[in-house]
Design a protein around this motif. Structure first.
Motif, PDB file in Angstrom:
ATOM      1  N   SER A   1      29.286 -32.148  58.919  1.00 61.16           N
ATOM      2  CA  SER A   1      28.834 -33.464  58.483  1.00 61.16           C
ATOM      3  C   SER A   1      28.128 -33.347  57.146  1.00 61.16           C
ATOM      4  O   SER A   1      27.528 -32.321  56.827  1.00 61.16           O
ATOM      5  CB  SER A   1      27.884 -34.081  59.516  1.00 61.16           C
ATOM      6  N   SER A   2      28.218 -34.416  56.355  1.00 66.61           N
ATOM      7  CA  SER A   2      27.505 -34.480  55.083  1.00 66.61           C
ATOM      8  C   SER A   2      27.088 -35.920  54.822  1.00 66.61           C
ATOM      9  O   SER A   2      27.644 -36.863  55.401  1.00 66.61           O
ATOM     10  CB  SER A   2      28.391 -33.978  53.937  1.00 66.61           C
ATOM     11  N   SER A   3      26.093 -36.097  53.960  1.00 67.93           N
ATOM     12  CA  SER A   3      25.642 -37.445  53.594  1.00 67.93           C
ATOM     13  C   SER A   3      25.091 -37.407  52.181  1.00 67.93           C
ATOM     14  O   SER A   3      24.631 -36.368  51.691  1.00 67.93           O
ATOM     15  CB  SER A   3      24.573 -37.948  54.563  1.00 67.93           C
ATOM     16  N   ASP A   4      25.133 -38.564  51.516  1.00 68.33           N
ATOM     17  CA  ASP A   4      24.626 -38.674  50.146  1.00 68.33           C
ATOM     18  C   ASP A   4      23.117 -38.822  50.108  1.00 68.33           C
ATOM     19  O   ASP A   4      22.448 -38.269  49.231  1.00 68.33           O
ATOM     20  CB  ASP A   4      25.271 -39.865  49.436  1.00 68.33           C
ATOM     21  N   THR A   5      22.558 -39.590  51.047  1.00 71.33           N
ATOM     22  CA  THR A   5      21.110 -39.775  51.144  1.00 71.33           C
ATOM     23  C   THR A   5      20.747 -39.941  52.605  1.00 71.33           C
ATOM     24  O   THR A   5      21.593 -40.258  53.452  1.00 71.33           O
ATOM     25  CB  THR A   5      20.618 -41.013  50.371  1.00 71.33           C
ATOM     26  N   GLY A   6      19.475 -39.750  52.908  1.00 70.42           N
ATOM     27  CA  GLY A   6      18.991 -39.953  54.261  1.00 70.42           C
ATOM     28  C   GLY A   6      17.526 -40.307  54.246  1.00 70.42           C
ATOM     29  O   GLY A   6      16.780 -39.925  53.330  1.00 70.42           O
TER      30      GLY A   6
END
Length: 497
Positions: A267-272
């Protein structure tokens, strides 16, 4: 979860031992205040020896211990040095690393012992005072928390956990009072997480590797409440006063489970972001992510691989927790916007591409007021007869469900007056909800053509739609559902109950 919660509680307290609440900053004054302050918070802080020379206080063999809801934590810091500076501040340094031992007896798992090593080489803290507030700035090239050993029932487990923060800096302040208040801000260039474990019976292994950038957090409240926050009963008591936020600028992780039921999750994300607040009579918790992508594969799922992406996710919950005769605000937010799934799933459901593959969205935004009828931190009260709360009003601020080219939106409000019926959370509702539905017939016809929905069932659904809604445009319907205090229900002015 018990292990992670214990680890978080321990490491949250220790990196900031260099704190105090003295108006006049001096080396010996700070040390005396630390002992008093931490004693008030249930933490024992004692030095094996202390030596004052030329404005520098050297503390040796500093022992730290405190109780947690399901165990205890103890540790020893070899050296802490507090040096008074010409500008009235105190420069604080300590040993590059120290060890902590956790002895846990969780209710839902076997007892275990955990050995931690916390390393912050080059950590420098500078203390200054103004009025009743003592403030600190700190920075360190890195901060590492390593789980050196886990032992349960006398057997050492093959487990490794490493949490590494790079380029750490922040501020921290405490203000005298009863209780002592704190305010903190923290930042780091990156966070890496590496976890591995092997089953004791040799049936499989577990590994997790993650990396996140631009870490930032802040918190405020009282020191006693911060320590008590690790106790779930205290967190729900309505007596705490702690709030905080956490953000990151993007990251990813991979989780691997080997064995008969193998699985890999990436999994990856740009912001959190996360935020929480335990204040007065309510609890708030929420989080959000953007640019989320994930992939799942392995023998544990019935497909070779499943992938998906979500443009934005958000969750928020605010609930009253203090028993009261007066109603308080509550809120619920659930948002999954721009959801798309990989072709491996679509090829099984719709190999010819007849269903529009527009991104799906689920949005539910509710608010209202409710009265808490029991002490929610008391398990017996929560399992007793009757509902734990009585709802007085519910607002549907936004409702959106979009899938396969069809979209349902709505908003409305309901109030609940009078006494609740036995076993029910509220009295009879009064209010209305406005709904709009578009693209439903086109989607239904496509499903019939594909053989996924029988023609007879589709006709029944269209008849029900005609009863509850009016068509205002090509394949677009509106409906106003109203509920009267007497229990009557109308759709677009037509009585249906």
């Amino acid at each position: 979860m018990t292990t992670l919660r214990s680890l978080a509680c321990t490491t949250a307290v220790l990196p900031f031992l260099a704190t105090g609440a003295a108006a006049q900053v001096s080396a010996e004054g700070l040390w005396d205040e630390w002992q008093s302050m931490y004693a008030d918070a249930g933490v024992t802080l004692e030095a094996g020896s202390r030596e004052m020379s030329g404005g520098t206080l050297t503390l040796s063999e500093v022992e730290v211990s405190f109780d947690m809801p399901e165990g205890t934590a103890t540790g020893t810091i070899e050296r802490i040095v507090l040096g008074e500076q010409d500008d009235g501040t105190v420069r604080i340094t300590m040993s590059d690393s120290y060890d902590m031992d956790l002895s846990m007896k969780p209710e839902d798992a076997a007892p275990f012992e955990m050995a931690l090593n916390v390393a912050a080489p080059g950590l420098v803290v500078v203390a200054s005072g103004e009025g009743d507030t003592t403030s600190y700035t700190y920075d360190a090239p890195s901060l590492t928390v390593e789980v050196a050993q886990v032992e349960t029932e006398g057997e050492a487990l093959e487990t490794d956990m490493d949490f590494v923060l790079q380029a750490v800096e922040g501020t921290y302040s405490l203000t005298e009072g009863t209780p002592i208040r704190f305010d903190s801000a923290f930042a780091a260039e990156s966070l890496t997480v590496d976890i591995s474990a092997s089953a004791t019976d040799g049936s499989g292994d577990f590994t997790m590797n993650g990396a996140f950038s631009d870490i930032a957090s802040s918190s405020e409240g009282t020191l006693q409440d911060f320590v008590a926050m690790s106790d779930p009963d205290a967190a729900l008591s309505g007596a705490l006063d702690v709030s905080g936020t956490y953000t990151h600028g993007g990251g990813s992780y991979t989780l691997d489970v080997s064995g008969e039921e193998s699985m890999t999750i990436s999994s990856s994300s740009d912001t959190g972001a996360l935020d929480f607040a335990f204040t007065g009579d309510s609890v708030r918790y929420g989080g959000a992510n953007t640019g989320v992508e994930f992939t799942v594969s392995g023998a544990a799922i019935p497909f070779p691989q499943v992938s998906a992406a979500i443009e934005e996710t958000a969750f928020g919950l605010t609930i009253p927790v203090a028993q009261s005769d007066e109603a308080s605000d509550f809120a619920l937010l659930l948002n999954l916007s721009g959801l798309t799934v990989g072709d491996e799933l679509w090829s099984m459901i719709d190999p010819t591409g007849q269903i529009p593959r527009d991104p799906a969205t689920l949005l539910l935004d509710l608010s209202g007021r409710a009265k808490v009828l029991v002490d929610v931190s008391d398990p017996e009260a929560m399992t007793g007869a009757g509902a734990p709360a009585q709802v007085e009003s519910v607002n549907i601020n936004a409702l959106t469900l979009a899938l396969g080219g069809a979209e349902l939106t709505g908003e409305g409000a309901f109030t609940f007056e009078g006494d609740a019926m036995p076993g029910m959370p509220a009295a009879m509702p009064e209010g209305s909800v406005q709904l709009t539905l578009s693209g439903a017939n086109a989607l239904l016809e496509t499903l019939v053509q594909m053989g996924l929905v029988p023609q007879q069932q589709a006709m029944g659904a269209q008849m029900m739609l005609g009863m509850f809604a009016r068509e205002v445009d090509d394949d677009q319907f509106e409906s106003l559902i109203e509920v009267s205090p007497e229990g009557g229900i109308t759709a677009n002015g037509q009585r249906i109950q």
